[in-house]
Design a protein around this motif. Structure first.
Motif, PDB file in Angstrom:
ATOM      1  N   THR A 160      12.922  69.682  40.581  1.00  0.00           N
ATOM      2  CA  THR A 160      11.796  70.138  41.405  1.00  0.00           C
ATOM      3  C   THR A 160      10.516  69.455  40.961  1.00  0.00           C
ATOM      4  OG1 THR A 160      12.889  72.261  41.752  1.00  0.00           O
ATOM      5  CG2 THR A 160      10.520  72.174  42.171  1.00  0.00           C
TER       6      THR A 160
ATOM      7  N   THR B  54       3.117  78.096  48.938  1.00  0.00           N
ATOM      8  CA  THR B  54       2.849  77.456  50.221  1.00  0.00           C
ATOM      9  C   THR B  54       1.362  77.457  50.548  1.00  0.00           C
ATOM     10  OG1 THR B  54       5.034  78.042  51.079  1.00  0.00           O
ATOM     11  CG2 THR B  54       3.313  77.581  52.705  1.00  0.00           C
TER      12      THR B  54
ATOM     13  N   GLU C   9      11.659  78.203  43.993  1.00  0.00           N
ATOM     14  CA  GLU C   9      11.747  76.925  44.690  1.00  0.00           C
ATOM     15  C   GLU C   9      12.751  76.020  43.974  1.00  0.00           C
ATOM     16  OE1 GLU C   9       8.848  73.518  46.583  1.00  0.00           O
ATOM     17  OE2 GLU C   9       8.439  74.173  44.530  1.00  0.00           O
TER      18      GLU C   9
ATOM     19  N   GLY D 150       7.399  72.316  49.514  1.00  0.00           N
ATOM     20  CA  GLY D 150       6.204  73.116  49.280  1.00  0.00           C
ATOM     21  C   GLY D 150       5.760  73.966  50.454  1.00  0.00           C
TER      22      GLY D 150
ATOM     23  N   ALA E 215      12.885  76.814  54.586  1.00  0.00           N
ATOM     24  CA  ALA E 215      12.207  75.677  53.954  1.00  0.00           C
ATOM     25  C   ALA E 215      11.872  74.649  55.024  1.00  0.00           C
ATOM     26  CB  ALA E 215      13.096  75.067  52.876  1.00  0.00           C
TER      27      ALA E 215
ATOM     28  N   LEU F  64      15.782  73.938  45.610  1.00  0.00           N
ATOM     29  CA  LEU F  64      15.754  72.473  45.679  1.00  0.00           C
ATOM     30  C   LEU F  64      16.850  71.804  44.872  1.00  0.00           C
ATOM     31  CD1 LEU F  64      11.938  71.589  45.638  1.00  0.00           C
ATOM     32  CD2 LEU F  64      13.472  71.929  47.576  1.00  0.00           C
TER      33      LEU F  64
ATOM     34  N   HIS G  59       7.704  76.385  40.505  1.00  0.00           N
ATOM     35  CA  HIS G  59       8.024  77.726  40.977  1.00  0.00           C
ATOM     36  C   HIS G  59       9.523  77.946  40.775  1.00  0.00           C
ATOM     37  CE1 HIS G  59       8.577  81.175  43.610  1.00  0.00           C
ATOM     38  NE2 HIS G  59       7.279  81.251  43.814  1.00  0.00           N
TER      39      HIS G  59
ATOM     40  N   TYR H 100       7.141  76.982  52.871  1.00  0.00           N
ATOM     41  CA  TYR H 100       8.213  77.946  53.072  1.00  0.00           C
ATOM     42  C   TYR H 100       7.722  79.156  53.850  1.00  0.00           C
ATOM     43  CZ  TYR H 100      10.049  75.119  49.291  1.00  0.00           C
ATOM     44  OH  TYR H 100      10.449  74.045  48.522  1.00  0.00           O
TER      45      TYR H 100
ATOM     46  N   LEU I 258       6.771  82.700  47.077  1.00  0.00           N
ATOM     47  CA  LEU I 258       7.099  81.317  47.399  1.00  0.00           C
ATOM     48  C   LEU I 258       6.470  80.891  48.712  1.00  0.00           C
ATOM     49  CD1 LEU I 258       8.645  78.712  46.803  1.00  0.00           C
ATOM     50  CD2 LEU I 258      10.674  79.762  47.806  1.00  0.00           C
TER      51      LEU I 258
END
Length: 481
Positions: free
Chosen positions: A411, A467, A197, A233, A229, A201, A194, A235, A443
């Motif tokens: 990630t 998520t 993400e 994975g 976060a 990260l 993603h 969020y 996300l």
């Protein structure tokens, strides 16, 4: 005392970079290599990222990009799952073709970016079809240069990671096709990433103190996103863009002011704003009376356009050729726009931090990442807000804020470690194969207090959030054990 984390990392500089940006070529740990289509700096220093807190197990795992396929590695291969992991990351979600190779311990072995700066200047922004064609022309060379600079071949890789969304479908497809060809030819697992993400990260790669839970503001040309976060994975979306993102507003303002778009609108506006009076033009702060954390820049764009028309500024006349008075007018508009655009960020971030602390009182950091996070004025202003809330601001270095392959590879590593990946694709796929692309891919799940009547809820063709997919996978695995 300012607690702004600006960790030095391997710098990547695009084509047509500003001469005002200095390259740290004197450092013994950096090796600069020039290529025909892109410029590359390879870093041999090892970072020490946060290690996953839970023990790593690789059994009957499911990759989050499909939600349908299950893949397990033989026990004999489990020894590969340590810090000697090496992942190739590929990023083509918008207007830059990027690839990087990153080791599991955080060492960036190589990173390459081929910029489409000339196309941006020619079309005044991203033209999807032309961007796709540009990606297709350079993707093979970019990936090969990343491998060559890392002194590796595909056989040395543990997995391939690639952005599958959100982004432009035509552009995403180029990267996904290439990633699947590499993974299929060399029997490598594939990790779909993603894009947003990855922006969040990558901060964990360069800042060792950053652990879950943390806050993140992700700001770019296409997205404004405030998230909490909780863990990898997982969020919660606190706020998002209801129309135009801040990066889009910067780009349009730069275009209307006759600035050089080859270096993108953000840096051009920021530089010109230094010459102007930020309070000379009275722009209204967007969504001042909306008690949520969502963003809107469409109205501010309209205000800027009207101010430019009132000053009779001709965008066809570059700022370099403007009269002194005309240049002052342009600088005043740039400075006034930037002040209000960033003030909008400040107000929403302050409220989002309060919400996040209610949900996760233990958070200590707020990440600001994405292309607009390279803006020094943005960093300075947000640092004040974050410090007032007793948090620390974590900003990746500018080279890792803009779209890059490092964030995708890292990630991919994070998810690969906990068993989220796809099996190797077939060595060859039919021409009509339907790729898993997610142009509109949330996300996280939306926070109840963050819902806004002002936001257009266009749900058609929106993929379930990352998520929700991971949560569903976890529940199914639990029922199977």
């Amino acid at each position: 005392m300012v607690r702004l984390f600006l960790t030095l990392s391997p710098a990547i500089f695009r084509l047509n970079i500003s001469p005002r940006i200095s390259i740290l070529a004197t450092s013994p740990s950096l090796r600069l290599q020039k290529h025909q289509k892109h410029r590359l700096i390879t870093k041999t220093h090892t970072f020490s990222p946060i290690a996953p807190s839970s023990s790593i197990k690789f059994h009957s795992t499911r990759f989050h990009s499909t939600g349908t396929r299950v893949y397990s590695l033989p026990k004999s291969e489990n020894s590969k799952f340590d810090d000697n992991l090496v992942v190739l990351g590929i990023e083509t979600s918008c207007d830059d073709t990027a690839a990087a190779v990153v080791r599991g311990n955080g060492e960036i072995l190589s990173q390459v970016i081929s910029s489409q700066a000339e196309l941006l200047a020619q079309y005044g922004g991203v033209a999807p079809k032309q961007a796709e064609e540009a990606h297709s022309r350079v993707i093979d060379k970019v990936v090969q240069d990343a491998l060559d600079s890392a002194n590796l071949t595909e056989k040395d890789l543990s997995a391939v990671a690639v952005t599958i969304g959100p982004g432009l479908s035509l552009c995403l497809r180029v990267g996904v096709q290439k990633a699947r060809r590499v993974a299929g030819s060399f029997n490598l697992p594939l990790v779909g990433v993603h894009h947003m993400e990855a922006h969040a990260l990558v901060a964990r790669l360069v800042e060792r103190e950053l652990s879950f839970p943390f806050m993140a503001l992700l700001i770019s040309g296409g997205h404004n996103l405030l998230v909490l976060a909780h863990e990898l994975g997982h969020y919660t979306q606190l706020g998002t863009t209801i129309d135009d993102a801040i990066g889009e507003a910067y780009d349009k303002t730069a275009k209307w002011l006759g600035l050089d778009l080859r270096r993108s609108g953000g840096p051009a506006v920021e530089e010109l704003a230094l010459e102007g009076d930020a309070k000379s033009v009275k722009f209204n702060v967007p969504m001042k009376h909306h008690k949520d954390c969502n963003f809107s820049y469409a109205g501010l764009k309209t205000q800027v356009r009207l101010a430019i028309e009132a000053k009779e500024i001709d965008a066809k006349c570059p700022v370099s050729s403007a009269t002194n008075e005309d240049r002052r007018n342009r600088a005043d508009i740039a400075a006034s726009f930037q002040r209000v655009a960033v003030l909008h960020l400040e107000e929403k971030c302050e409220r989002a931090i309060d919400w996040a602390l209610k949900l996760e009182p233990s958070i200590k950091h707020m990440v600001v990442s994405g292309g607009v996070a390279s803006n020094q004025h943005v960093r300075f202003r947000l640092n004040s807000i974050v410090e007032n809330k007793n948090l620390k601001l974590v900003c990746p270095p500018p080279s890792l804020c803009t779209d890059n392959g490092v964030m995708v590879a890292w990630t991919g590593l994070e998810h690969f470690r906990v068993g989220r990946f796809d099996p190797p694709p077939p060595a060859s796929e039919p021409d009509d194969f339907v790729y898993d692309l997610r142009p509109r891919w949330p996300l996280g799940e939306e926070y109840a207090e963050g819902r806004s009547d002002a936001r257009s809820l266009r749900t058609a063709r929106i993929h379930p959030s990352l998520t929700s997919i991971i949560r569903a996978d976890s529940l199914q695995q639990q029922t199977q054990t």
